[in-house]
Structures are given as C-alpha cells and as structure tokens.
Scaffold this motif. Structure first.
Motif, PDB file in Angstrom:
ATOM      1  N   SER A  14      -6.694   3.335  11.900  1.00  0.00           N
ATOM      2  CA  SER A  14      -6.480   1.835  11.679  1.00  0.00           C
ATOM      3  C   SER A  14      -7.712   1.434  11.011  1.00  0.00           C
ATOM      4  O   SER A  14      -7.700   0.531  10.418  1.00  0.00           O
ATOM      5  CB  SER A  14      -6.253   1.717  12.983  1.00  0.00           C
ATOM      6  OG  SER A  14      -5.293   2.004  13.574  1.00  0.00           O
ATOM      7  N   VAL A  15      -9.000   1.797  11.754  1.00  0.00           N
ATOM      8  CA  VAL A  15     -10.335   1.334  10.998  1.00  0.00           C
ATOM      9  C   VAL A  15     -10.332   1.542   9.391  1.00  0.00           C
ATOM     10  O   VAL A  15     -10.865   0.512   8.696  1.00  0.00           O
ATOM     11  CB  VAL A  15     -11.748   1.608  11.851  1.00  0.00           C
ATOM     12  CG1 VAL A  15     -12.934   1.368  11.172  1.00  0.00           C
ATOM     13  CG2 VAL A  15     -11.473   1.483  13.340  1.00  0.00           C
ATOM     14  N   TRP A  17      -8.275   1.913   7.248  1.00  0.00           N
ATOM     15  CA  TRP A  17      -7.113   0.768   6.675  1.00  0.00           C
ATOM     16  C   TRP A  17      -7.653  -0.301   6.651  1.00  0.00           C
ATOM     17  O   TRP A  17      -7.523  -1.111   5.512  1.00  0.00           O
ATOM     18  CB  TRP A  17      -5.776   1.222   7.011  1.00  0.00           C
ATOM     19  CG  TRP A  17      -5.130   2.432   6.365  1.00  0.00           C
ATOM     20  CD1 TRP A  17      -4.881   3.670   6.899  1.00  0.00           C
ATOM     21  CD2 TRP A  17      -4.536   2.647   5.070  1.00  0.00           C
ATOM     22  NE1 TRP A  17      -4.275   4.439   5.918  1.00  0.00           N
ATOM     23  CE2 TRP A  17      -4.162   3.904   4.927  1.00  0.00           C
ATOM     24  CE3 TRP A  17      -4.457   1.581   4.044  1.00  0.00           C
ATOM     25  CZ2 TRP A  17      -3.527   4.126   3.825  1.00  0.00           C
ATOM     26  CZ3 TRP A  17      -3.680   1.953   2.925  1.00  0.00           C
ATOM     27  CH2 TRP A  17      -3.337   3.419   2.698  1.00  0.00           C
ATOM     28  N   THR A  18      -7.887  -0.905   7.723  1.00  0.00           N
ATOM     29  CA  THR A  18      -8.509  -2.288   7.847  1.00  0.00           C
ATOM     30  C   THR A  18      -9.620  -2.611   6.982  1.00  0.00           C
ATOM     31  O   THR A  18      -9.802  -3.615   6.281  1.00  0.00           O
ATOM     32  CB  THR A  18      -8.669  -2.625   9.290  1.00  0.00           C
ATOM     33  OG1 THR A  18      -7.709  -2.344  10.252  1.00  0.00           O
ATOM     34  CG2 THR A  18      -9.123  -4.114   9.504  1.00  0.00           C
ATOM     35  N   ALA A  19     -10.464  -1.652   7.118  1.00  0.00           N
ATOM     36  CA  ALA A  19     -11.823  -1.704   6.039  1.00  0.00           C
ATOM     37  C   ALA A  19     -11.541  -1.456   4.481  1.00  0.00           C
ATOM     38  O   ALA A  19     -11.868  -2.461   3.833  1.00  0.00           O
ATOM     39  CB  ALA A  19     -12.811  -0.622   6.369  1.00  0.00           C
ATOM     40  N   VAL A  21      -8.552  -2.621   2.996  1.00  0.00           N
ATOM     41  CA  VAL A  21      -7.733  -3.681   2.758  1.00  0.00           C
ATOM     42  C   VAL A  21      -8.856  -5.019   2.723  1.00  0.00           C
ATOM     43  O   VAL A  21      -8.608  -5.644   1.839  1.00  0.00           O
ATOM     44  CB  VAL A  21      -6.578  -3.927   3.780  1.00  0.00           C
ATOM     45  CG1 VAL A  21      -6.184  -5.329   3.642  1.00  0.00           C
ATOM     46  CG2 VAL A  21      -5.629  -2.841   3.605  1.00  0.00           C
ATOM     47  N   ALA A  22      -9.641  -5.174   3.711  1.00  0.00           N
ATOM     48  CA  ALA A  22     -10.595  -6.086   3.644  1.00  0.00           C
ATOM     49  C   ALA A  22     -11.723  -6.068   2.218  1.00  0.00           C
ATOM     50  O   ALA A  22     -11.805  -7.162   1.682  1.00  0.00           O
ATOM     51  CB  ALA A  22     -11.597  -6.087   4.901  1.00  0.00           C
ATOM     52  N   ILE A  44     -16.652  -6.986   6.479  1.00  0.00           N
ATOM     53  CA  ILE A  44     -15.896  -6.108   7.459  1.00  0.00           C
ATOM     54  C   ILE A  44     -15.357  -4.823   7.076  1.00  0.00           C
ATOM     55  O   ILE A  44     -15.451  -3.709   7.821  1.00  0.00           O
ATOM     56  CB  ILE A  44     -14.442  -7.033   7.575  1.00  0.00           C
ATOM     57  CG1 ILE A  44     -14.656  -8.364   8.189  1.00  0.00           C
ATOM     58  CG2 ILE A  44     -13.411  -6.204   8.216  1.00  0.00           C
ATOM     59  CD1 ILE A  44     -13.470  -9.392   8.250  1.00  0.00           C
ATOM     60  N   GLY A  45     -15.344  -4.633   5.808  1.00  0.00           N
ATOM     61  CA  GLY A  45     -15.481  -3.245   5.207  1.00  0.00           C
ATOM     62  C   GLY A  45     -16.755  -2.572   5.267  1.00  0.00           C
ATOM     63  O   GLY A  45     -16.417  -1.472   5.521  1.00  0.00           O
ATOM     64  N   GLY A  48     -16.729  -1.735   9.058  1.00  0.00           N
ATOM     65  CA  GLY A  48     -15.612  -0.478   9.121  1.00  0.00           C
ATOM     66  C   GLY A  48     -15.763   0.805   8.480  1.00  0.00           C
ATOM     67  O   GLY A  48     -15.796   2.032   9.414  1.00  0.00           O
TER      68      GLY A  48
END
Length: 71
Positions: A14-15, A17-19, A21-22, A44-45, A48
């Motif tokens: 999850s981290v 993918w979130t990083a 996408v950010a 954020i990226g 992450g």
C-alpha cells in the motif's frame, strides 16, 4: 526453497503504490503549475519510498530516495 516475505507485506504494498501515485501527481502538478501542492505530493512520495526502503533494509532505495536532497 521458500522466499521469505516481509511481515507487513500488505502495508508495504500500500505504501509503495501510494508513494508512486503521489509522485505521479507531483509531476502532473508541475506540468499544470499547481504550486505548492506539487512539493507536497513529492514529499509524500519521498517519505513513502524511504519508509519502504527502511522496512526492507534496502540501502539502495534509501540512498536514491535521499540523494536528490543533497544538492
């Protein structure tokens, strides 16, 4: 031979993918001149991917994450 999986595989996934996408949003915000949100997305990226590198004990990810900040 079994491959060892990290204890928090779902959290790390999850981290990651979130990083990612950010950071993509950060690039898009630069293209559309949306300031200062582009910096927030990159931050954020950055945090992450640094945390993923720390959880994996992967020095290459940690080094490439922080090396742009050394300039």
């Amino acid at each position: 031979m079994q491959q060892a999986l990290p204890r928090h595989a779902n959290l790390i996934q999850s981290v990651k993918w979130t990083a990612s996408v950010a950071q993509i949003f950060g690039y898009a915000f630069i293209a559309f001149d949306i300031v200062p949100w582009n910096i927030y997305m990159f931050l954020i990226g950055l945090v992450g991917w640094f945390s993923v590198g720390a959880l994996w004990n992967d020095r290459a990810i940690i080094l490439t994450t922080w090396s742009p900040l050394d300039r």
